[in-house]
Design a protein around this motif. Structure first.
Motif, PDB file in Angstrom:
ATOM      1  N   LEU A   5     -35.961 -84.754  14.092  1.00  0.00           N
ATOM      2  CA  LEU A   5     -36.429 -86.120  13.887  1.00  0.00           C
ATOM      3  C   LEU A   5     -37.494 -86.488  14.914  1.00  0.00           C
ATOM      4  O   LEU A   5     -38.503 -87.110  14.587  1.00  0.00           O
ATOM      5  CB  LEU A   5     -35.256 -87.099  13.954  1.00  0.00           C
ATOM      6  CG  LEU A   5     -35.558 -88.530  13.500  1.00  0.00           C
ATOM      7  CD1 LEU A   5     -35.998 -88.558  12.049  1.00  0.00           C
ATOM      8  CD2 LEU A   5     -34.361 -89.432  13.708  1.00  0.00           C
ATOM      9  N   GLY A   6     -37.261 -86.092  16.153  1.00  0.00           N
ATOM     10  CA  GLY A   6     -38.252 -86.344  17.189  1.00  0.00           C
ATOM     11  C   GLY A   6     -39.552 -85.609  16.914  1.00  0.00           C
ATOM     12  O   GLY A   6     -40.651 -86.143  17.127  1.00  0.00           O
ATOM     13  N   PHE A   9     -41.483 -87.447  14.371  1.00  0.00           N
ATOM     14  CA  PHE A   9     -42.133 -88.621  14.957  1.00  0.00           C
ATOM     15  C   PHE A   9     -43.432 -88.226  15.664  1.00  0.00           C
ATOM     16  O   PHE A   9     -44.481 -88.853  15.464  1.00  0.00           O
ATOM     17  CB  PHE A   9     -41.171 -89.295  15.933  1.00  0.00           C
ATOM     18  CG  PHE A   9     -41.745 -90.483  16.653  1.00  0.00           C
ATOM     19  CD1 PHE A   9     -42.223 -91.588  15.953  1.00  0.00           C
ATOM     20  CD2 PHE A   9     -41.800 -90.509  18.044  1.00  0.00           C
ATOM     21  CE1 PHE A   9     -42.754 -92.685  16.613  1.00  0.00           C
ATOM     22  CE2 PHE A   9     -42.320 -91.604  18.718  1.00  0.00           C
ATOM     23  CZ  PHE A   9     -42.802 -92.689  18.002  1.00  0.00           C
ATOM     24  N   TYR A  93     -34.249 -88.023   6.219  1.00  0.00           N
ATOM     25  CA  TYR A  93     -35.618 -88.531   6.267  1.00  0.00           C
ATOM     26  C   TYR A  93     -36.215 -88.677   4.870  1.00  0.00           C
ATOM     27  O   TYR A  93     -36.906 -89.643   4.571  1.00  0.00           O
ATOM     28  CB  TYR A  93     -36.467 -87.574   7.117  1.00  0.00           C
ATOM     29  CG  TYR A  93     -37.830 -88.092   7.482  1.00  0.00           C
ATOM     30  CD1 TYR A  93     -37.986 -89.057   8.474  1.00  0.00           C
ATOM     31  CD2 TYR A  93     -38.981 -87.604   6.853  1.00  0.00           C
ATOM     32  CE1 TYR A  93     -39.244 -89.525   8.825  1.00  0.00           C
ATOM     33  CE2 TYR A  93     -40.231 -88.068   7.197  1.00  0.00           C
ATOM     34  CZ  TYR A  93     -40.366 -89.025   8.181  1.00  0.00           C
ATOM     35  OH  TYR A  93     -41.614 -89.489   8.522  1.00  0.00           O
ATOM     36  N   LEU A 103     -39.761 -94.123   7.449  1.00  0.00           N
ATOM     37  CA  LEU A 103     -39.038 -94.355   8.693  1.00  0.00           C
ATOM     38  C   LEU A 103     -40.033 -94.472   9.844  1.00  0.00           C
ATOM     39  O   LEU A 103     -39.885 -95.316  10.728  1.00  0.00           O
ATOM     40  CB  LEU A 103     -38.050 -93.222   8.950  1.00  0.00           C
ATOM     41  CG  LEU A 103     -37.125 -93.379  10.152  1.00  0.00           C
ATOM     42  CD1 LEU A 103     -36.305 -94.665  10.042  1.00  0.00           C
ATOM     43  CD2 LEU A 103     -36.222 -92.175  10.298  1.00  0.00           C
ATOM     44  N   PHE A 104     -41.063 -93.618   9.816  1.00  0.00           N
ATOM     45  CA  PHE A 104     -42.140 -93.671  10.799  1.00  0.00           C
ATOM     46  C   PHE A 104     -43.438 -94.052  10.100  1.00  0.00           C
ATOM     47  O   PHE A 104     -43.655 -93.687   8.940  1.00  0.00           O
ATOM     48  CB  PHE A 104     -42.292 -92.314  11.492  1.00  0.00           C
ATOM     49  CG  PHE A 104     -41.050 -91.861  12.210  1.00  0.00           C
ATOM     50  CD1 PHE A 104     -40.341 -92.723  13.030  1.00  0.00           C
ATOM     51  CD2 PHE A 104     -40.578 -90.564  12.052  1.00  0.00           C
ATOM     52  CE1 PHE A 104     -39.190 -92.312  13.680  1.00  0.00           C
ATOM     53  CE2 PHE A 104     -39.428 -90.139  12.701  1.00  0.00           C
ATOM     54  CZ  PHE A 104     -38.737 -91.015  13.523  1.00  0.00           C
ATOM     55  N   PHE A 138     -34.715 -90.011  19.807  1.00  0.00           N
ATOM     56  CA  PHE A 138     -34.401 -89.874  18.385  1.00  0.00           C
ATOM     57  C   PHE A 138     -33.635 -88.580  18.106  1.00  0.00           C
ATOM     58  O   PHE A 138     -32.797 -88.532  17.203  1.00  0.00           O
ATOM     59  CB  PHE A 138     -35.674 -89.914  17.544  1.00  0.00           C
ATOM     60  CG  PHE A 138     -36.372 -91.251  17.545  1.00  0.00           C
ATOM     61  CD1 PHE A 138     -35.684 -92.418  17.860  1.00  0.00           C
ATOM     62  CD2 PHE A 138     -37.728 -91.339  17.247  1.00  0.00           C
ATOM     63  CE1 PHE A 138     -36.327 -93.646  17.867  1.00  0.00           C
ATOM     64  CE2 PHE A 138     -38.373 -92.565  17.243  1.00  0.00           C
ATOM     65  CZ  PHE A 138     -37.680 -93.721  17.555  1.00  0.00           C
ATOM     66  N   PRO A 142     -30.066 -90.128  16.467  1.00  0.00           N
ATOM     67  CA  PRO A 142     -30.911 -90.531  15.337  1.00  0.00           C
ATOM     68  C   PRO A 142     -30.737 -91.996  14.932  1.00  0.00           C
ATOM     69  O   PRO A 142     -31.644 -92.576  14.340  1.00  0.00           O
ATOM     70  CB  PRO A 142     -30.454 -89.592  14.213  1.00  0.00           C
ATOM     71  CG  PRO A 142     -29.873 -88.414  14.917  1.00  0.00           C
ATOM     72  CD  PRO A 142     -29.236 -88.963  16.150  1.00  0.00           C
ATOM     73  N   GLN A 144     -30.955 -94.408  16.716  1.00  0.00           N
ATOM     74  CA  GLN A 144     -31.933 -95.221  17.435  1.00  0.00           C
ATOM     75  C   GLN A 144     -33.197 -95.436  16.603  1.00  0.00           C
ATOM     76  O   GLN A 144     -33.833 -96.483  16.690  1.00  0.00           O
ATOM     77  CB  GLN A 144     -32.288 -94.557  18.770  1.00  0.00           C
ATOM     78  CG  GLN A 144     -31.152 -94.497  19.777  1.00  0.00           C
ATOM     79  CD  GLN A 144     -30.702 -95.876  20.217  1.00  0.00           C
ATOM     80  OE1 GLN A 144     -31.517 -96.802  20.311  1.00  0.00           O
ATOM     81  NE2 GLN A 144     -29.425 -96.028  20.502  1.00  0.00           N
ATOM     82  N   ALA A 145     -33.551 -94.444  15.789  1.00  0.00           N
ATOM     83  CA  ALA A 145     -34.713 -94.602  14.911  1.00  0.00           C
ATOM     84  C   ALA A 145     -34.447 -95.692  13.881  1.00  0.00           C
ATOM     85  O   ALA A 145     -35.341 -96.463  13.523  1.00  0.00           O
ATOM     86  CB  ALA A 145     -35.041 -93.278  14.228  1.00  0.00           C
ATOM     87  N   TRP A 148     -34.520 -99.130  15.599  1.00  0.00           N
ATOM     88  CA  TRP A 148     -35.904 -99.574  15.793  1.00  0.00           C
ATOM     89  C   TRP A 148     -36.409-100.308  14.549  1.00  0.00           C
ATOM     90  O   TRP A 148     -37.192-101.244  14.633  1.00  0.00           O
ATOM     91  CB  TRP A 148     -36.771 -98.360  16.104  1.00  0.00           C
ATOM     92  CG  TRP A 148     -38.078 -98.667  16.766  1.00  0.00           C
ATOM     93  CD1 TRP A 148     -38.375 -99.767  17.528  1.00  0.00           C
ATOM     94  CD2 TRP A 148     -39.258 -97.863  16.746  1.00  0.00           C
ATOM     95  NE1 TRP A 148     -39.671 -99.693  17.985  1.00  0.00           N
ATOM     96  CE2 TRP A 148     -40.236 -98.530  17.522  1.00  0.00           C
ATOM     97  CE3 TRP A 148     -39.573 -96.642  16.163  1.00  0.00           C
ATOM     98  CZ2 TRP A 148     -41.514 -98.021  17.717  1.00  0.00           C
ATOM     99  CZ3 TRP A 148     -40.850 -96.125  16.369  1.00  0.00           C
ATOM    100  CH2 TRP A 148     -41.808 -96.811  17.129  1.00  0.00           C
ATOM    101  N   ARG A 149     -35.917 -99.880  13.390  1.00  0.00           N
ATOM    102  CA  ARG A 149     -36.309-100.488  12.121  1.00  0.00           C
ATOM    103  C   ARG A 149     -35.391-101.654  11.722  1.00  0.00           C
ATOM    104  O   ARG A 149     -35.560-102.241  10.665  1.00  0.00           O
ATOM    105  CB  ARG A 149     -36.305 -99.440  11.014  1.00  0.00           C
ATOM    106  CG  ARG A 149     -37.500 -98.504  11.034  1.00  0.00           C
ATOM    107  CD  ARG A 149     -38.788 -99.230  10.684  1.00  0.00           C
ATOM    108  NE  ARG A 149     -39.845 -98.302  10.312  1.00  0.00           N
ATOM    109  CZ  ARG A 149     -41.024 -98.670   9.839  1.00  0.00           C
ATOM    110  NH1 ARG A 149     -41.311 -99.957   9.713  1.00  0.00           N
ATOM    111  NH2 ARG A 149     -41.930 -97.767   9.511  1.00  0.00           N
TER     112      ARG A 149
END
Length: 233
Positions: A5-6, A9, A93, A103-104, A138, A142, A144-145, A148-149
């Protein structure tokens, strides 16, 4: 990175033209120059040391709207595999893409970045360093991602639990009707005269031997109320 995931990003940021800055920021991040970092809905705030100075960095992103989160929660609760992956530390994702969400971000205009340094060209190396620590975060968590949203771990899991309970407690329509016991309706104590239906009809114009057809039919209607005896052999 445990789940990628990181890496996803960072790859997104590189595709947005941050590749050279991210290389500079990686060195600062690995050197421990990011002194602190906190994440909340829509914003990440960090303190980054640069020589004798400490700069305050902020990275903002728009939270998903309430209807968007409803669609995400329904998708997660509707697919046991998605929830299992999430609990195992892996964000599905591709699910967001299926819902028409990201997500990003895929556009720098979707990110708000500022730093107290005097660099005019943003994002600066300080912000890039924060991005690397954010990617590490992240990977470690995960959720935390998602926070953030706009949805923290506890709130999201609570919502998923409510949706699953509601689904279990609401019987399907077909099953509901088939599960009901037969209902016996008792006959009314007072039975209306069956020949009364003739009075509801418009007058019949025909007559037989000078009598109205309705009057001739009335005895037959009344006879319908009388139970028949056993059949004669």
């Amino acid at each position: 990175m445990s789940n990628g995931l990181g890496a996803q990003f960072i790859a997104v940021l590189e595709s947005l033209g941050m590749a050279s800055r991210l290389r500079q920021g990686r060195l600062a991040a690995r050197a421990g120059q990011v002194l602190s970092m906190s994440l909340s809905t829509s914003v990440v705030v960090a303190q980054v040391q640069d020589g004798a100075r400490t700069h305050r960095c902020r990275i903002g992103i728009k939270a998903f709207t309430k209807p968007e989160w409803v669609s995400v929660e329904k998708a997660l609760s509707g697919q046991a595999l998605f929830t299992a992956r999430l609990l195992a530390g892996e964000v599905p994702y591709e699910m967001f893409a299926d819902l028409g969400l990201r997500l990003f971000p895929d556009d720098m205009r979707e990110l708000a970045m500022d730093c107290t340094c005097d660099t005019w060209d943003m994002p600066c190396s300080h912000l890039a360093a924060v991005c690397h620590l954010l990617a590490d975060l992240f990977d470690q968590d995960p959720f935390q991602a998602l926070a953030w949203r706009g949805r923290g771990r506890d709130e999201l899991l609570s919502r998923l639990g409510e949706l699953r309970r509601t689904t279990r407690e609401t019987p399907p329509i077909k099953g509901f009707w088939h599960s009901q016991q037969p209902v016996t309706v008792a006959a009314p104590e007072h039975v209306e005269r069956l020949d009364a239906v003739l009075d509801e009809l418009a007058p019949l114009p025909l007559e037989v031997r000078g009598e109205r057809v309705a009057d001739l039919l009335r005895p037959a209607y009344r006879q319908l109320r009388t139970p028949r005896g056993p059949a004669q052999s």
